[in-house]
Design an enzyme around this catalytic site. Structure first.
Site, mmCIF file in Angstrom:
data_model
loop_
_atom_site.group_PDB
_atom_site.id
_atom_site.type_symbol
_atom_site.label_atom_id
_atom_site.label_comp_id
_atom_site.label_asym_id
_atom_site.label_seq_id
_atom_site.Cartn_x
_atom_site.Cartn_y
_atom_site.Cartn_z
ATOM 1 N N LYS A 332 0.822 -1.205 0.000
ATOM 2 C CA LYS A 332 0.000 0.000 0.000
ATOM 3 C C LYS A 332 0.860 1.260 0.000
ATOM 4 O O LYS A 332 0.575 2.223 -0.726
ATOM 5 C CB LYS A 332 -0.947 -0.002 1.202
ATOM 6 N N ARG A 337 2.782 6.036 -3.276
ATOM 7 C CA ARG A 337 3.898 6.850 -3.753
ATOM 8 C C ARG A 337 4.100 6.713 -5.259
ATOM 9 O O ARG A 337 4.570 7.656 -5.909
ATOM 10 C CB ARG A 337 5.162 6.480 -2.984
ATOM 11 N N ARG A 433 -8.411 12.043 13.293
ATOM 12 C CA ARG A 433 -6.979 11.750 13.412
ATOM 13 C C ARG A 433 -6.152 13.044 13.376
ATOM 14 O O ARG A 433 -6.499 14.005 12.688
ATOM 15 C CB ARG A 433 -6.552 10.783 12.305
ATOM 16 N N SER A 478 7.958 8.731 12.334
ATOM 17 C CA SER A 478 6.777 8.616 11.475
ATOM 18 C C SER A 478 7.194 8.765 10.026
ATOM 19 O O SER A 478 7.670 9.824 9.612
ATOM 20 C CB SER A 478 5.735 9.684 11.820
ATOM 21 N N ASP A 626 2.777 -1.082 11.839
ATOM 22 C CA ASP A 626 1.464 -1.518 11.365
ATOM 23 C C ASP A 626 1.199 -2.995 11.632
ATOM 24 O O ASP A 626 0.056 -3.449 11.525
ATOM 25 C CB ASP A 626 1.325 -1.259 9.860
ATOM 26 N N LYS A 653 -3.638 5.666 15.364
ATOM 27 C CA LYS A 653 -3.929 5.106 14.047
ATOM 28 C C LYS A 653 -5.425 5.214 13.803
ATOM 29 O O LYS A 653 -6.100 6.071 14.368
ATOM 30 C CB LYS A 653 -3.432 3.650 13.992
ATOM 31 N N ARG A 657 -5.053 1.342 18.647
ATOM 32 C CA ARG A 657 -4.837 -0.086 18.397
ATOM 33 C C ARG A 657 -4.342 -0.827 19.629
ATOM 34 O O ARG A 657 -4.604 -2.026 19.784
ATOM 35 C CB ARG A 657 -3.870 -0.273 17.224
ATOM 36 N N ARG A 698 -6.923 -3.628 10.413
ATOM 37 C CA ARG A 698 -5.882 -4.505 10.955
ATOM 38 C C ARG A 698 -6.340 -5.218 12.235
ATOM 39 O O ARG A 698 -5.955 -6.362 12.486
ATOM 40 C CB ARG A 698 -4.605 -3.707 11.190
#
Length: 745
Positions: A332, A337, A433, A478, A626, A653, A657, A698
């Site tokens: 992903k 990109r 977020r 990050s 992730d 996220k 999570r 996820r």
């Protein structure tokens, strides 16, 4: 389907297709106590009664004056220019308690008529427009199913009473229509483009061809598309004449816009400009497929559109083993990109292995909205006709990126360097977020950028700012923040340097180099300088290691398992999951290692071996950020205790999570607790139960694989968003041996 009456009497003035269909629908469903028709000609009244469209009918509404009152509704379904006459008659004979609504296609002229007749905006007159129709007309065309799953647009006036608006709304909902509200002027502008213009084009096209000397053959051999489009030219000519005249300014504006675009297309065809012709057609196809969904903040992809209207639950039977050889979808991060840099490059970029998930499609659509010609995706293949670093065009509206934080943060860096203004928005989840992590350093570079409260989306970026390079020490590791600032650095005066406190994924740096742009790295600091250019290249996107993780962990926790995942990206900044599983005792073997488009890839085989709890090295956390939901399942199945620290980014996220996984594991009988920056998990026996994914893809997939070691069935709620990153997860899960049932409700 019968319903309890929601209104008393319904009076329909004009018993043609529109009025007659509402009358028939209300009779069929028991929406009112009686349906009364009003028509100019006695024979129409008689036919309406004979056909069962109405209970009784009259040619004079004044005859009903004494019997209509509170709870009764009058629906005016006459041509737009006739509404004024009907309103004048109604005002003289009906009580203010009676609710009045209409079905005219143009609301501005009707509003003006209402104000002129009533001397203001009366409480009882609620304007509306049913978006439904047919080429048939008259009382014989009345269809009780005409409004099922169709939209009804109400355009209430400021003076309308809430009780009258509610009564009209409930009436339409009772015939199974969807009711929306819109401003009068906005309605007329939108309908001029989406309804009135197509009718004008259809009437004009058929009229043009009818005068062609070959018209007989044109109509005889017309393909289905021509017949479908020109069907609306069979609509009532008088009604559409009135609509065009009533909405004259908006219709003329829409026609002028269409003529200008058609003229441009003619020029492209004359010049044999294949690229821009492709751009027009691909943009049109994409817009047709997703326009309605964008307006209602729904999904881009077909799978997500289907899921968006359903509550998706995974029911996973306990036990089983994981066997086979599979390839998971493309990475992903690299998919995002490839579109971004391919768009900013000079030349044509060919992409293979593109992830056709919701997030990556959001990025693709954003660049289409900024004038980039993009063909595909089709079976993972995308062709991007780059416009260069300074070739993006101002989008016509906000850029909607769904649930994709990557899209929003990286696009913010690119848009900060543009001359035009832009706005980035997303779905309900994304609007919660934090975006100050990119907004604040971009402001340091000179960008003019505004956020909602507490740094939340939407992001509004004012164009034309003169960016200057900065040296930025990231307070938290990050890859999204780093990439955002490096992309902004392509437009900033001087050098832009980003220092990361721990290694993060370096796909942006690698891909910039792949497109011929110089990127320097000294220790933990990455630097770019403006003034260069990107040259188009071909990209083969490896399989996503984040997606592969679910099957690696599935095999790692399940005795007898043996799985191979092919062509997986093993970028050194992404292999934390492999390193951590190795430390836990997993039996992992990498083979066929090679480099594809600057990214290392390999086939990964994992055979079951007992796992043990560990203290996860903090140096590995950013390399597996992730993957931790799945790794926490591995920890729950390991012998001993696993301690995770330095993972505070997991709390911001799609959901928190850390807490989501701890809550679910606790429900399944595992002793564990959350810490400020991680968790402590004591391995044990997973039980069955019902867990919440909090709409996080996820989390949902992690609890799905947990059932392999559970003693009972696991039910995972709210799994629709799995398609954001892994569209075919359920198919592959079943293929390798996971007993998964998908329930939609």
């Amino acid at each position: 389907m019968n319903t309890a009456p929601v209104i008393n009497k319904l009076v329909v003035v004009g018993i043609g297709l529109i009025g007659g269909s509402l009358a028939a629908a209300c009779k069929k469903r028991g929406v009112c106590s009686e349906v009364i028709g009003v028509a100019r000609r006695a024979e129409v009244c008689e036919r309406a009664v004979a056909n069962g469209v109405v209970d009784r009918a009259t040619t004079q509404i004044s005859e009903l004056a004494g019997e209509l009152g509170e709870g009764d509704v009058v629906f005016i379904a006459v041509p737009t220019l006739t509404v004024k006459k009907v309103l004048a008659e109604i005002k003289s004979c009906l009580s203010p308690a009676v609710t009045i609504t209409d079905g005219a296609s143009v609301k501005g002229s009707v509003r003006d008529d209402v104000v002129a007749i009533y001397g203001g905006e009366p409480s009882q007159v609620v304007l509306g427009h049913p978006i439904a129709g047919s080429e048939k007309s008259g009382v014989d065309a009345a269809d009780p199913e005409l409004y099922v799953d169709h939209r009804i647009i109400l355009t209430p006036l400021k003076g309308n009473g809430a009780n009258h608006i509610e009564r009209v709304t409930k009436m339409w909902q009772a015939v199974q229509a969807e009711v929306l509200e819109m401003d009068v002027d906005e309605h007329d502008a939108v309908l001029a483009s989406t309804s009135h213009l197509p009718h004008a084009i259809a009437f004009s096209l058929v009229d043009t061809l009818a005068h062609d000397h070959q018209n007989e053959n044109i109509f005889r051999y017309a393909a289905g598309g021509f017949r479908d489009f020109t069907r609306i030219a069979s609509s009532d000519a008088t009604m559409w004449r009135d609509i065009m005249l009533s909405n004259k300014p908006a219709v003329l504006s829409a026609i002028d816009m269409f003529v200008a675009n058609l003229t441009r297309l003619r020029g492209m065809i004359e010049a044999e400009d294949a690229t821009n012709i492709t751009g027009v057609f691909t943009r049109a196809k994409a817009a047709r497929d997703r326009f309605t969904n964008m307006l209602s903040h729904q999904a881009y992809s077909k799978t997500m559109q289907e899921n968006a209207h359903s509550h998706i639950v995974y029911k996973v039977a306990p036990g089983g083993t994981v066997q086979g050889t599979i390839r998971v979808p493309g990475d992903k991060s690299i998919s995002h990109r490839s579109i971004m840099l391919g768009s900013l490059a000079e030349g044509v970029t060919h992409v293979e292995g593109f992830l056709e998930g919701e997030d990556a499609l959001a990025t693709l659509q954003a660049f289409r909205d900024m004038g980039v010609v993009i063909e595909g995706p089709e079976d993972g293949r995308v062709t991007v006709h780059g416009v260069g670093l300074h070739g993006l065009q101002a989008p016509s509206g906000p850029l909607y990126v769904g649930n994709s934080g990557t899209s929003m943060r990286l696009l913010a860096g690119i848009l900060a360097g543009q001359k035009f203004e832009s706005e980035l928005t997303g779905d309900e989840s994304l609007t919660k977020r934090p975006m100050n992590r990119v907004a604040l350093p971009l402001a340091e570079m000179g960008a003019s950028i505004a956020t909602a409260n507490e740094g939340r989306p939407p992001l509004k970026i004012h164009g034309g700012a003169a960016l200057k390079g900065i040296n930025y020490d990231m307070p938290m590791a990050s890859a999204q923040v780093k990439s955002c600032l490096l992309l902004a650095g392509l437009y900033a005066e001087g050098k832009t340097s980003v220092t990361e406190p721990a290694p993060t994924r370096d796909h942006t740096e690698r891909m910039l180099r792949g497109f011929g742009y110089d990127v320097q790295r000294t220790g933990d600091t990455i630097t770019v300088e403006s003034g260069g250019k990107l040259i188009a290249t071909d990209i083969d996107i490896p399989a996503d290691i984040s997606s592969a993780t679910f099957f690696l962990v599935a095999a790692a926790i399940t005795p007898g398992s043996d799985i191979t995942l092919t062509h997986v990206g093993i970028n050194p900044t992404r292999i934390g999951v492999i390193n951590i599983l190795n430390l836990m005792g997993a039996n992992i073997e990498l083979s066929n290692e090679r480099e594809v488009g600057g990214e290392p890839v390999a086939d990964i085989r994992l055979r079951y071996a007992p796992l043990k709890g560990i203290e996860v090295p903090e140096s590995q956390v950013p390399l597996a950020i992730d993957e931790f939901p799945a790794l926490m399942v591995a920890a729950a199945c390991a012998e001993g205790t696993t301690v995770i620290t330095g993972a505070e980014e997991l709390r911001v996220k799609e959901t928190d999570r850390i807490q989501a996984m701890i809550d679910g594991l606790t429900t399944l009988g595992i002793k564990c607790h959350a810490t400020e920056d991680g968790a402590v998990i004591e391995g044990g026996q997973l039980g069955g139960g019902e867990v919440e994914s909090f709409h996080d893809h996820r989390i949902a997939m992690s609890f799905t694989i947990a059932a392999l070691r559970a003693s009972g069935e696991i039910t995972v709620n709210n799994c629709a968003n799995v398609s954001t990153s892994f569209p075919n997860f359920t198919q592959l899960a079943k293929q390798v041996g996971i007993s998964l049932e998908v329930i939609r409700s």
